[in-house]
Design an enzyme around this catalytic site. Structure first.
Site, PDB file in Angstrom:
ATOM      1  N   GLY A 142      53.383  45.760  34.485  1.00 43.92           N
ATOM      2  CA  GLY A 142      52.570  46.840  33.922  1.00 43.92           C
ATOM      3  C   GLY A 142      52.124  47.874  34.935  1.00 43.92           C
ATOM      4  O   GLY A 142      51.248  48.685  34.658  1.00 43.92           O
ATOM      5  N   SER A 188      57.878  45.824  34.819  1.00 38.76           N
ATOM      6  CA  SER A 188      58.180  47.262  34.756  1.00 38.76           C
ATOM      7  C   SER A 188      59.667  47.571  34.568  1.00 38.76           C
ATOM      8  O   SER A 188      60.174  48.549  35.123  1.00 38.76           O
ATOM      9  CB  SER A 188      57.624  47.975  35.998  1.00 38.76           C
ATOM     10  OG  SER A 188      56.208  47.821  36.062  1.00 38.76           O
ATOM     11  N   LYS A 190      52.560  41.364  23.931  1.00 39.89           N
ATOM     12  CA  LYS A 190      51.198  41.057  24.389  1.00 39.89           C
ATOM     13  C   LYS A 190      50.201  41.289  23.241  1.00 39.89           C
ATOM     14  O   LYS A 190      50.561  41.072  22.085  1.00 39.89           O
ATOM     15  CB  LYS A 190      50.858  41.883  25.639  1.00 39.89           C
ATOM     16  CG  LYS A 190      51.955  41.756  26.702  1.00 39.89           C
ATOM     17  CD  LYS A 190      51.586  42.324  28.029  1.00 39.89           C
ATOM     18  CE  LYS A 190      52.732  42.105  29.009  1.00 39.89           C
ATOM     19  NZ  LYS A 190      52.438  42.532  30.355  1.00 39.89           N
ATOM     20  N   ASN A 214      57.934  41.275  25.112  1.00 38.97           N
ATOM     21  CA  ASN A 214      56.614  40.649  25.022  1.00 38.97           C
ATOM     22  C   ASN A 214      55.616  41.734  24.620  1.00 38.97           C
ATOM     23  O   ASN A 214      55.273  42.581  25.433  1.00 38.97           O
ATOM     24  CB  ASN A 214      56.263  40.057  26.403  1.00 38.97           C
ATOM     25  CG  ASN A 214      54.847  39.524  26.471  1.00 38.97           C
ATOM     26  OD1 ASN A 214      54.163  39.401  25.462  1.00 38.97           O
ATOM     27  ND2 ASN A 214      54.400  39.215  27.692  1.00 38.97           N
ATOM     28  N   GLU A 238      49.450  36.553  32.865  1.00 40.27           N
ATOM     29  CA  GLU A 238      48.183  36.945  32.227  1.00 40.27           C
ATOM     30  C   GLU A 238      47.482  35.721  31.626  1.00 40.27           C
ATOM     31  O   GLU A 238      46.257  35.656  31.601  1.00 40.27           O
ATOM     32  CB  GLU A 238      48.445  38.028  31.163  1.00 40.27           C
ATOM     33  CG  GLU A 238      48.773  39.359  31.840  1.00 40.27           C
ATOM     34  CD  GLU A 238      49.665  40.286  31.037  1.00 40.27           C
ATOM     35  OE1 GLU A 238      49.817  40.088  29.823  1.00 40.27           O
ATOM     36  OE2 GLU A 238      50.222  41.228  31.649  1.00 40.27           O
ATOM     37  N   HIS A 262      52.769  32.784  31.215  1.00 47.54           N
ATOM     38  CA  HIS A 262      52.760  34.191  31.651  1.00 47.54           C
ATOM     39  C   HIS A 262      51.601  34.393  32.624  1.00 47.54           C
ATOM     40  O   HIS A 262      50.543  33.765  32.478  1.00 47.54           O
ATOM     41  CB  HIS A 262      52.612  35.110  30.431  1.00 47.54           C
ATOM     42  CG  HIS A 262      52.798  36.559  30.769  1.00 47.54           C
ATOM     43  ND1 HIS A 262      51.807  37.304  31.363  1.00 47.54           N
ATOM     44  CD2 HIS A 262      53.873  37.366  30.634  1.00 47.54           C
ATOM     45  CE1 HIS A 262      52.270  38.539  31.571  1.00 47.54           C
ATOM     46  NE2 HIS A 262      53.522  38.593  31.138  1.00 47.54           N
ATOM     47  N   GLU A 311      58.645  36.904  37.225  1.00 50.25           N
ATOM     48  CA  GLU A 311      57.858  38.125  37.082  1.00 50.25           C
ATOM     49  C   GLU A 311      56.873  38.242  38.244  1.00 50.25           C
ATOM     50  O   GLU A 311      55.817  37.592  38.230  1.00 50.25           O
ATOM     51  CB  GLU A 311      57.074  38.099  35.769  1.00 50.25           C
ATOM     52  CG  GLU A 311      57.940  38.021  34.533  1.00 50.25           C
ATOM     53  CD  GLU A 311      57.200  38.523  33.302  1.00 50.25           C
ATOM     54  OE1 GLU A 311      57.712  39.431  32.646  1.00 50.25           O
ATOM     55  OE2 GLU A 311      56.101  38.007  33.016  1.00 50.25           O
TER      56      GLU A 311
END
Ligand code: PGA
Length: 248
Positions: free
Chosen positions: A169, A208, A11, A9, A95, A93, A163
Site C-alpha cells: 500500500g 504495490s 481488505k 485482496n 495487517e 496477512h 509480501e
C-alpha cells in the site's frame, strides 16, 4: 508447471455496489489461462459468487478462525467460508499479524483449519523495513515459513505469498533482485521441507503490484503470480495485471 494465480485482496473495502467490478472482470477475461481469485469482505462473498456466475473466478476469505465453531463472537470459521462458497482464504496477512497480534503459531492453526475445510490457504510472509535494513529478511521469512506452514502442505492446498511489509500500500515495490532473492529462497526452503511437492506450490509476490510494473515482476524466477490489494479494487486495473500474468 504451476498454474499462475492472480489474487485480489479487497481488505476492508467493498459494498454491494462494488460487486459490479467482479462482473466486469469476468467479462474482460472470459476464458483466463491463469487462476483468478478475489477475496472480498466476508459480508459479500455469497453475492460475489452470484455476480461471477459460472465463471471460473474463485472467491476467497481474508481470514478464518482456527476452530470449527464455538463461542468466538465476531469470528468466521474456515468451514463457514467453504459453506458460503469460498475456495480460498488469505492467512497471516501482515495487517492481521500487526492489527490482531497473529503469531506464526496462530497462522499455522488457521492454515490447518483451512485445509480441513477444503480451502486453499494463501499464507503470507514478509519482512518489515526494519528487518530489511538490518539484513534479517531471509531469517525472518524463513522463520515465518517454517512456523506458519503445517505439515501436509501441498500445491493443491497452499499458496505462499511473499509480501514485504514496507511495500504494501505504499507504492514502493521491492526491486527485481530483492524479489528474486526471496522467491528463490522460499522455493529452496519449501523443497527442503516438502520435497518434490514444493515444485507444485505457487509463490506469489505482493506489495504495490500495478498494471505498470506487473510484467517485469512476473518475469522474475519463482514468481507464480501476485497478491494484489489496491489495484484489485477496479476491474480495469486488475485486468491489466491478469493480462501481464497470462503472457508471462
Ligand atoms: P497493495 O496490497 O497491492 O495495495 O500493496 C497488497 C496486499 O496487502 O496484499
Amino acid at each position: 508447471m504451476r498454474r499462475k494465480l492472480a489474487a485480489g485482496n479487497w481488505k476492508m473495502n467493498g459494498l454491494g455496489a462494488n460487486l459490479a467490478e467482479i462482473g466486469k472482470l469476468t467479462k474482460l477475461h472470459r476464458t483466463p489461462v491463469c487462476d483468478i481469485m478475489i477475496a472480498p469482505p466476508a459480508t459479500i462473498i455469497t453475492s460475489a459468487l452470484v455476480e461471477a456466475g459460472d465463471h471460473a473466478l474463485a472467491i476467497g476469505g481474508q481470514d478464518c478462525h482456527a476452530a470449527t465453531s464455538g463461542a468466538h463472537t465476531g469470528d468466521i470459521s474456515a468451514e463457514m467460508l467453504r459453506d458460503a462458497g469460498a475456495g480460498y482464504v488469505i492467512l497471516g496477512h501482515s495487517e492481521r499479524r500487526a492489527d490482531h497480534g497473529e503469531t506464526d503459531e496462530v497462522v499455522r492453526a488457521k492454515t490447518e483449519a483451512a485445509h480441513a475445510a477444503g480451502l486453499v490457504a494463501v499464507v503470507c510472509v514478509g519482512e518489515t523495513l526494519h528487518h530489511r535494513q538490518t539484513n534479517s529478511t531471509l531469517h525472518v521469512v524463513g522463520t515465518q515459513l517454517a512456523e506458519s506452514l503445517p505439515n501436509g502442505v501441498s500445491g493443491a492446498n497452499t499458496v505462499v505469498a511473499y509480501e514485504p511489509v514496507w511495500a504494501i500500500g505504499t507504492g514502493e515495490v521491492a526491486t527485481l533482485d530483492q524479489i528474486a532473492e526471496v522467491h528463490d529462497f522460499i522455493r529452496a526452503e519449501l523443497k527442503t521441507r516438502f520435497g518434490d511437492e514444493a515444485d507444485a506450490i505457487r509463490v506469489l509476490y505482493g506489495g504495490s503490484v500495478k498494471p505498470t510494473n506487473a510484467a517485469e515482476i512476473f518475469a522474475v524466477s519463482n514468481v507464480d503470480g501476485a497478491l494484489v490489494g489496491g489495484a484489485s479494487l477496479k476491474a480495469e486495473d486488475f485486468s491489466g495485471i491478469i493480462a501481464a500474468l497470462e503472457t508471462a
